[in-house]
Every structure is written in C-alpha cells, then in structure tokens.
Design a protein around this motif. Sequence first.
Motif, PDB file in Angstrom:
ATOM      1  N   ARG A  60      -3.871  17.133   4.105  1.00 47.47           N
ATOM      2  CA  ARG A  60      -4.788  17.300   5.232  1.00 47.47           C
ATOM      3  C   ARG A  60      -3.998  17.319   6.529  1.00 47.47           C
ATOM      4  O   ARG A  60      -3.109  16.477   6.743  1.00 47.47           O
ATOM      5  CB  ARG A  60      -5.798  16.154   5.257  1.00 47.47           C
ATOM      6  N   GLN A  63      -4.811  14.544  12.403  1.00 44.98           N
ATOM      7  CA  GLN A  63      -6.028  14.590  13.218  1.00 44.98           C
ATOM      8  C   GLN A  63      -5.765  15.233  14.572  1.00 44.98           C
ATOM      9  O   GLN A  63      -6.593  16.002  15.066  1.00 44.98           O
ATOM     10  CB  GLN A  63      -6.546  13.152  13.403  1.00 44.98           C
ATOM     11  N   GLN A  66      -5.839  18.945  14.337  1.00 46.90           N
ATOM     12  CA  GLN A  66      -7.187  19.479  14.202  1.00 46.90           C
ATOM     13  C   GLN A  66      -7.849  19.634  15.562  1.00 46.90           C
ATOM     14  O   GLN A  66      -8.493  20.649  15.843  1.00 46.90           O
ATOM     15  CB  GLN A  66      -8.025  18.568  13.309  1.00 46.90           C
ATOM     16  N   TRP A  67      -7.704  18.624  16.403  1.00 47.32           N
ATOM     17  CA  TRP A  67      -8.357  18.689  17.707  1.00 47.32           C
ATOM     18  C   TRP A  67      -7.668  19.679  18.623  1.00 47.32           C
ATOM     19  O   TRP A  67      -8.310  20.304  19.463  1.00 47.32           O
ATOM     20  CB  TRP A  67      -8.418  17.296  18.335  1.00 47.32           C
ATOM     21  N   ARG A 176     -15.926  19.901   8.937  1.00 46.96           N
ATOM     22  CA  ARG A 176     -15.312  20.397  10.165  1.00 46.96           C
ATOM     23  C   ARG A 176     -15.930  21.719  10.585  1.00 46.96           C
ATOM     24  O   ARG A 176     -16.467  22.461   9.775  1.00 46.96           O
ATOM     25  CB  ARG A 176     -13.803  20.566   9.960  1.00 46.96           C
ATOM     26  N   TRP A 177     -15.851  21.978  11.891  1.00 41.17           N
ATOM     27  CA  TRP A 177     -16.157  23.262  12.531  1.00 41.17           C
ATOM     28  C   TRP A 177     -17.651  23.552  12.697  1.00 41.17           C
ATOM     29  O   TRP A 177     -18.006  24.436  13.477  1.00 41.17           O
ATOM     30  CB  TRP A 177     -15.485  24.429  11.805  1.00 41.17           C
TER      31      TRP A 177
END
Length: 276
Positions: A60, A63, A66-67, A176-177
């Motif tokens: 994964r 974090q 991802q942001w 997500r998204w």
Amino acid sequence: LFYLTVRAGQLGRKVGHCPVVRRYPDSGRVPTKIGGLASKLALLGETVTAATGGYTPNTRPPQMGQWALATLIACLVALPLFLSVLISPPYSPDSWSFYELSQAVFGDFYRGSTIRSYASDIPYSAAFPPLWPALIAVVDGALGTGARTGLYLAFVCFIGFALVSEQIGRRLTGARWIGLAIGLAMLLGPKMVVDELTAGRTIPLQMLLYALTLLGLLRGPSITITLGTALGMVTGLAILIRFVALPLPFLVAAMVWWMTRRPLPALAVVCVAGVA
C-alpha cells in the motif's frame, strides 16, 4: 468478507472455488445480514477497497503519497476553470466590496465608500462578516496579490474542501477516491458554486468549514473536549463568513451531546464558537 479472498492469492496460496447453492423460503423475508442503505453502501465500499489495493498492506502506498496524489488530482481538475477566469475574473459588486473592505482592515477598520442599492449614514460597512476581507487583507499584505486575492483564496478553499471530502468518503466507505470525486463534482453544479468560486466570494470557504464540521462529527461517541473545542472554532468561523450560519454551533452541540451523552464536549462547542 474480502480479506481472505484477496490476500490468499496475493500471498501465493492455492485458491479454489467451491460451488454452493443457497435456498431461501418460498415466502416471507429473505434471511440476510445486508439490510438497509447503510449496509449496502458499506459492502460497496469494501468492494471498491478490495479493487483499489486496500487489502494489500505490504504494498500500500504511504499515506502522505496518497494525499499528495489527491491534491494533484484536485488541482488539475480545477486548473482549467481557474485559467479561464484568471485574466478577467467575473467579479460582482460583492467581490469588489470584499476587496474594498480588505483595504481598511489594517487602517480605518471596515470603512467603505461604495454606494450600493441602499443608502446608509453609517460610514462603516455592516453588510458582510469580517473574516473573508480579513483573509484577503492578510494574504494581499504578505504576497501582494492585489484584487485577485479573493479569487486565489476561493480556489484554495475549494481544493481544501475536495480533500476533506475525500477524508469523509474514506471514513464512511473505507474506499479511496469516492469522496474526492464527489467533492470535485461540485464544479458541475449547482451553478452557484462555480459563480462564487470564479468571483472570489465566500461559498468555497463555507463549504470547507461545513465539511470539516461533518468530518469531526463522524467521530461519533469518541468526540472529546479537544475535538469539541475544534468544532466550536470551525463553526464560529463559519458565522464570521456568513451570518446564516448562526444556528450551526447550537445544532452541532446538540448532536455532540446526543452522540457522546456527555455535556462537556457539547459545551466546548458553544463556548468556543461564541469566543470565535
């Protein structure tokens, strides 16, 4: 429901499918644990999470990454609209009034000279709460961005709203998204959002503050006095943007009291909002 199905194959385990038959009564209610809209949305969220790598902890992305990606997507989606109005923003009389009042924030506070559709003997404005002109004054004073400062701030607030929407979506569905897509879809309508955004007015910041309020309320029974204080600050700032938000702290405090069954977090909301 999905973890073993997804992870077993990823870890190289032998996976097989065993056909089964489900038989339900010919009449009466179908026995199932999935009932109601919330359960169906939760199941859909688990499906999307499985499809987007949510059950792959070893691979994964971090974090922070991802942001950063979410921020980049939001900026790229909003960029065409921003560039289309950058040269000549479709400012309204309210837009210019905000800028005029911002020029008096660090001087003769809130003195205005523009004659609107109404007359008043008072030389100081009572038409708008002070937070938006104050923000324009601070950013303009620090960066020298001039009359377009409200436009820049409105787009920054909208990007912030989209990112908070993404956090809300992850909290509600685990996927997500989805939240980011819903937040950015506001550019498609209602038209008022685009009008306020391109005219550098206050609705984008109001949307951001409301989204932050909802995100805090999603903590439910675990809301602490600290979070209640933060909710009070956010709802108090919402009043300083638009007076129509005046009932918001009391509504939020009532919800906090109902969810936590404790008066102190709810009291913190009202007290801090009053101070703000």
